[in-house]
Design a protein around this motif. Sequence first.
Motif, PDB file in Angstrom:
ATOM      1  N   UNK A   6       0.807  -1.217   0.000  1.00  0.00           N
ATOM      2  CA  UNK A   6       0.000   0.000   0.000  1.00  0.00           C
ATOM      3  C   UNK A   6       0.843   1.271   0.000  1.00  0.00           C
ATOM      4  N   UNK A   7       2.129   1.168   0.135  1.00  0.00           N
ATOM      5  CA  UNK A   7       2.982   2.353   0.173  1.00  0.00           C
ATOM      6  C   UNK A   7       2.964   3.070  -1.164  1.00  0.00           C
ATOM      7  N   UNK A   8       2.923   4.392  -1.150  1.00  0.00           N
ATOM      8  CA  UNK A   8       3.049   5.141  -2.405  1.00  0.00           C
ATOM      9  C   UNK A   8       4.496   5.082  -2.891  1.00  0.00           C
ATOM     10  N   UNK A  72       5.430   3.986 -11.112  1.00  0.00           N
ATOM     11  CA  UNK A  72       3.983   3.937 -11.261  1.00  0.00           C
ATOM     12  C   UNK A  72       3.233   5.099 -10.653  1.00  0.00           C
ATOM     13  N   UNK A  73       3.915   6.217 -10.403  1.00  0.00           N
ATOM     14  CA  UNK A  73       3.223   7.378  -9.845  1.00  0.00           C
ATOM     15  C   UNK A  73       2.188   7.890 -10.841  1.00  0.00           C
ATOM     16  N   UNK A  74       1.021   8.252 -10.325  1.00  0.00           N
ATOM     17  CA  UNK A  74      -0.059   8.743 -11.174  1.00  0.00           C
ATOM     18  C   UNK A  74      -0.941   9.674 -10.353  1.00  0.00           C
ATOM     19  N   UNK A  75      -1.936  10.254 -10.993  1.00  0.00           N
ATOM     20  CA  UNK A  75      -2.883  11.101 -10.278  1.00  0.00           C
ATOM     21  C   UNK A  75      -3.590  10.310  -9.174  1.00  0.00           C
ATOM     22  N   UNK A  76      -3.850   9.030  -9.448  1.00  0.00           N
ATOM     23  CA  UNK A  76      -4.528   8.183  -8.468  1.00  0.00           C
ATOM     24  C   UNK A  76      -3.581   7.577  -7.439  1.00  0.00           C
ATOM     25  N   UNK A  77      -2.310   7.577  -7.738  1.00  0.00           N
ATOM     26  CA  UNK A  77      -1.308   6.983  -6.839  1.00  0.00           C
ATOM     27  C   UNK A  77      -0.056   7.858  -6.836  1.00  0.00           C
ATOM     28  N   UNK A  78      -0.184   9.088  -6.317  1.00  0.00           N
ATOM     29  CA  UNK A  78       0.952  10.018  -6.352  1.00  0.00           C
ATOM     30  C   UNK A  78       2.061   9.601  -5.386  1.00  0.00           C
ATOM     31  N   UNK A  79       3.236  10.137  -5.640  1.00  0.00           N
ATOM     32  CA  UNK A  79       4.439   9.766  -4.908  1.00  0.00           C
ATOM     33  C   UNK A  79       4.743  10.724  -3.768  1.00  0.00           C
ATOM     34  N   UNK A 102       2.517  14.160  -7.104  1.00  0.00           N
ATOM     35  CA  UNK A 102       3.183  14.209  -5.799  1.00  0.00           C
ATOM     36  C   UNK A 102       2.145  14.383  -4.696  1.00  0.00           C
ATOM     37  N   UNK A 103       2.062  13.412  -3.808  1.00  0.00           N
ATOM     38  CA  UNK A 103       1.116  13.522  -2.684  1.00  0.00           C
ATOM     39  C   UNK A 103       1.712  14.323  -1.533  1.00  0.00           C
ATOM     40  N   UNK A 104       3.040  14.324  -1.420  1.00  0.00           N
ATOM     41  CA  UNK A 104       3.711  15.109  -0.387  1.00  0.00           C
ATOM     42  C   UNK A 104       5.163  15.282  -0.776  1.00  0.00           C
ATOM     43  N   UNK A 105       5.709  16.466  -0.501  1.00  0.00           N
ATOM     44  CA  UNK A 105       7.131  16.697  -0.667  1.00  0.00           C
ATOM     45  C   UNK A 105       7.732  16.926   0.711  1.00  0.00           C
ATOM     46  N   UNK A 106       8.843  16.257   0.961  1.00  0.00           N
ATOM     47  CA  UNK A 106       9.566  16.387   2.224  1.00  0.00           C
ATOM     48  C   UNK A 106      10.905  17.059   1.925  1.00  0.00           C
TER      49      UNK A 106
END
Length: 246
Positions: A6-8, A72-79, A102-106
Motif C-alpha cells: 500500500x505504500x506510495x 507507477x506514480x499517477x494522479x490516483x497513486x501520487x508519490x 506528488x502527494x507530499x514533498x519532504x
Amino acid sequence: MTDQLTSPPLVLVPGHWLGAWAWDDVVVHLSPVDGRARALTLPGLDADDPEHATRTLEDQVGAIRDTLDELGASRDDPAVLVAHSGANGPVSIILDRHPELVRRVVWVDSGPMASGAAFAPGLPEAVSELPLPPFDELAQQASLDGIEPEGLTRFRARAVAEPASVVREPVILTDGARYAVPTTLVCCSISGEQVMRMAESGHPMFAEVTRLRDVDVVDLPTGHWPMWSRPRELADIIRAEVARGR
C-alpha cells in the motif's frame, strides 16, 4: 499500518555533489515502505559518466520524472518526494509541472525555490563544474555537525563535482498548483522556528514557504547532512510522512 503493498512511490533525491549512495544509511531503516522506494543519482552526479559536467537542470528534472513513471506514480497513486539541500532546483520544477504526481514533498534542510532563482546565478560561463570545497570552507556555508570522520572521508571520496549549468540556470515556475502540494519541512541545521521567521520576513531562501497551503515543520537538530548524522531518525520521519494520506 503502511506496508509494501500500500505504500506510495517514494523518491529520495540527494543534494549537491551526492549520488544515490548518500541515502544508504537511511534506506536500511525504511522497511516496510522500501518496496517502492528509489534513491536517485541525478544526471551530472554519476562518477562513471564521462560527460557529467555537461548535464543540465532539465536533464535532472527529466530523470526525476522518469523515475516517477517507473515507480507507477499517477494522479490516483501520487508519490512522496524527499529532497535534500540543492535538490530543491529540479524538485521545485517537478512540483510545478506535475503537482498531480506528488502527494507530499519532504524538504530535508531545504525548501522550495522561487521562480527565477538560481543557486549560483553569477557563476562565470568559463566555469564548467563546482567541486566539493575543502571542509573548512564548506563548514562556513553548511553545518557538518554530527558527521563522524569516516563519514567525511566517504563524502570526500565519493563526491562528484556539480555541473555548473545546474547551479547557474534559474528555475522557471508557472503553475501555482504547486503551492497546494502537502509539504513537510525537516529542519536540521536551522530550527523550524528560525525557518518560519525567515520565511515571514521575506528571506529569499524560504520566502516561498509562506505561499504553501499545507505545511508541517519537523525539527531534527543536527548538521546539514542528517542522512549521515541521524539516519535512523530521518528514516522514521520519512516513514511517517509516507504513511500520511494526501
